[in-house]
Design an enzyme around this catalytic site. Structure first.
Site, PDB file in Angstrom:
ATOM      1  N   HIS A 258       0.830  -1.208   0.000  1.00  0.00           N
ATOM      2  CA  HIS A 258       0.000   0.000   0.000  1.00  0.00           C
ATOM      3  C   HIS A 258       0.859   1.250   0.000  1.00  0.00           C
ATOM      4  CE1 HIS A 258      -2.298   3.344   1.722  1.00  0.00           C
ATOM      5  NE2 HIS A 258      -3.343   2.776   1.157  1.00  0.00           N
ATOM      6  N   CYS A 259       2.022   1.182   0.635  1.00  0.00           N
ATOM      7  CA  CYS A 259       2.769   2.404   0.946  1.00  0.00           C
ATOM      8  C   CYS A 259       3.344   3.119  -0.276  1.00  0.00           C
ATOM      9  CB  CYS A 259       3.883   2.097   1.940  1.00  0.00           C
ATOM     10  SG  CYS A 259       3.281   1.546   3.554  1.00  0.00           S
ATOM     11  N   LEU A 260       4.336   2.515  -0.921  1.00  0.00           N
ATOM     12  CA  LEU A 260       5.102   3.257  -1.914  1.00  0.00           C
ATOM     13  C   LEU A 260       4.360   3.559  -3.210  1.00  0.00           C
ATOM     14  CD1 LEU A 260       8.718   1.896  -1.467  1.00  0.00           C
ATOM     15  CD2 LEU A 260       7.494   3.669  -0.229  1.00  0.00           C
ATOM     16  N   ASP A 263       0.994   6.027  -1.278  1.00  0.00           N
ATOM     17  CA  ASP A 263       1.050   7.073  -0.254  1.00  0.00           C
ATOM     18  C   ASP A 263       1.694   8.380  -0.708  1.00  0.00           C
ATOM     19  OD1 ASP A 263      -0.169   5.188   1.245  1.00  0.00           O
ATOM     20  OD2 ASP A 263       1.487   4.829   2.626  1.00  0.00           O
ATOM     21  N   PRO A 264       2.857   8.357  -1.408  1.00  0.00           N
ATOM     22  CA  PRO A 264       3.424   9.642  -1.832  1.00  0.00           C
ATOM     23  C   PRO A 264       2.487  10.451  -2.716  1.00  0.00           C
ATOM     24  CG  PRO A 264       5.070   7.913  -1.989  1.00  0.00           C
ATOM     25  CD  PRO A 264       3.755   7.239  -1.716  1.00  0.00           C
TER      26      PRO A 264
END
Length: 418
Positions: A258-260, A263-264
């Protein structure tokens, strides 16, 4: 206390089980009935929570999974850990909104509500709080405590688990911060208080944007280094010997989880919407990392061309579908994209991953297999996308005629690294 954790995935389940272990009465609420059934049977699908830990909490009666919203009633603390995907480049916050509406029905004076889902700065106070207030008739800060604490789960990390990782905490006012910090203080070794939810929300995006940009840097360097006949992996190792001013990042087939990949873009979207400016670092990193699966595919095509073979009709074995080693998390995995690209070109694609057991949204033409000697020998190209420790790498070297290693795990005359 009676604790409700909304969402029982890679973030919510470790939190819920940990809260149950310290003595809270925990309700794990998830709208996925199949997931709830699995948890009730003591079957964990998250590496960070063993089935043994889950069963212990179930047997003690301190943890109960449910798909019924009414079971959220009477909570002292509620934590929201639901997904926040992107839709057409914009944040999709419907799961946060639905969670807030559900909790608002059961919100009582003196209770504490915490949002953990990754999102843009301002979400807690500008979106989450008004829904809770409208549905309950209560006021955040004055009647109930409200805060934000970004999740820092790193699936499969045996050193920095939920308890050992410092927890950033915030509140909409001093009393809320105190309540939020008190709750997490019983669960983790260290808490890190910040001034307001906006700082906590930005901290999470800063952490992931930092990684995203640096991974994009080494990915682009890796592509250039190949054409310059430079071993980028040796260069990275050499640079890593510097004890200050450098942090090691390595190339790969892309970014996942999910993050990279997501999220940015929340931060980029917020900057564009509020300031009318582009966040150039994020946009450049998105462009590089999102196209790494295409680069891997081109490398496969080049390898087949060197054998005078077309990708159409060739047999390709992918090792790893998860985005990260030793985990079963295939969310936004670049391996899925690589498989789709090769399938669309007519390749006969087979994939092995002992960790990915939940359904992966890939083309029905992809065949799941075990990485046996026969499968390795039959493949025209073997692509190592996720370097799980459970793979028998000696067997790969012995039986594969050609390996494209995207993780620098193998060596030998039949191996080509990314």
């Amino acid at each position: 206390m009676r604790v409700v954790v909304v969402g029982q995935g890679y973030v919510g389940l470790p939190l819920a089980v940990r809260a149950a272990e310290v003595g809270h009465q925990v309700i794990g609420y998830d709208v996925d009935a199949r997931r709830v059934k699995s948890l009730a049977a003591g079957e964990s699908y998250v590496e960070d929570v063993s089935s043994q830990r889950l069963n212990r909490a179930l047997e003690l009666g301190t943890y109960r999974p449910t798909e019924l919203a009414r079971d959220c009633g009477g909570f002292d603390v509620a934590v929201v850990t639901v997904p926040t995907p992107l839709h057409d480049g914009a944040p999709d916050l419907r799961y946060i909104e639905e969670s807030a509406r559900t909790l608002a029905r059961y919100l009582r004076p003196g209770a504490t509500v915490v949002l953990e889902s990754t999102t843009y700065p301002g979400t807690t106070e500008e979106l989450f709080a008004p829904i809770l207030e409208d549905g309950s008739g209560l006021t955040a800060g004055a009647d109930f405590h409200l805060g934000y604490s970004p999740e820092r789960i790193d699936p499969g990390n045996a050193v920095w688990g939920f308890q050992q990782t410092p927890k950033v905490v915030s509140g909409v006012d001093a009393r809320s911060l105190k309540a939020v910090e008190s709750f997490y203080g019983d669960l983790v070794d260290t808490t890190v208080p910040v001034r307001s939810p906006k700082e906590a929300e930005l901290a999470k995006l800063l952490e992931n944007t930092f990684r995203h940009v640096n991974i994009a840097l080494v990915n682009e360097i890796a592509m250039f280094a190949r054409h310059l006949d430079i071993d980028v992996w040796q260069a990275i190792e050499a640079a890593s010997s510097k004890p200050f001013g450098f942090m090691k990042f390595t190339p790969g087939p892309g970014v996942g989880g999910h993050c990279l990949p997501i999220d940015p873009s929340y931060l980029s979207w917020r900057v564009q919407r509020e300031l009318g400016q582009s966040f150039r670092f994020v946009e450049l990193a998105n462009d590089i990392n999102s196209h790494m699966p295409e680069y891997v595919t081109r490398r496969v095509i080049d390898a087949l061309n060197s054998k005078r073979r077309s990708v159409n009709g060739s047999r390709v074995l992918l090792l790893g579908l998860a985005y990260k080693k030793n985990t079963g998390d295939a969310r936004e995995s670049p391996a899925v994209r690589v498989s789709q690209l090769l399938l669309d070109m007519g390749a006969k694609v087979r994939a092995a991953d002992p960790h990915v057991v939940e359904d992966v949204k890939v083309d029905a033409r992809l065949v799941r297999v075990e990485p046996t000697r026969k499968e390795l020998a039959a493949a025209d190209v073997v692509v190592l996308l996720t370097d799980h420790d459970s793979f028998d790498y000696a067997m790969v070297i012995e039986h594969a005629s050609f390996v494209l290693d995207c993780r620098n795990r193998l060596s030998g005359p039949t191996v080509e690294v990314l």
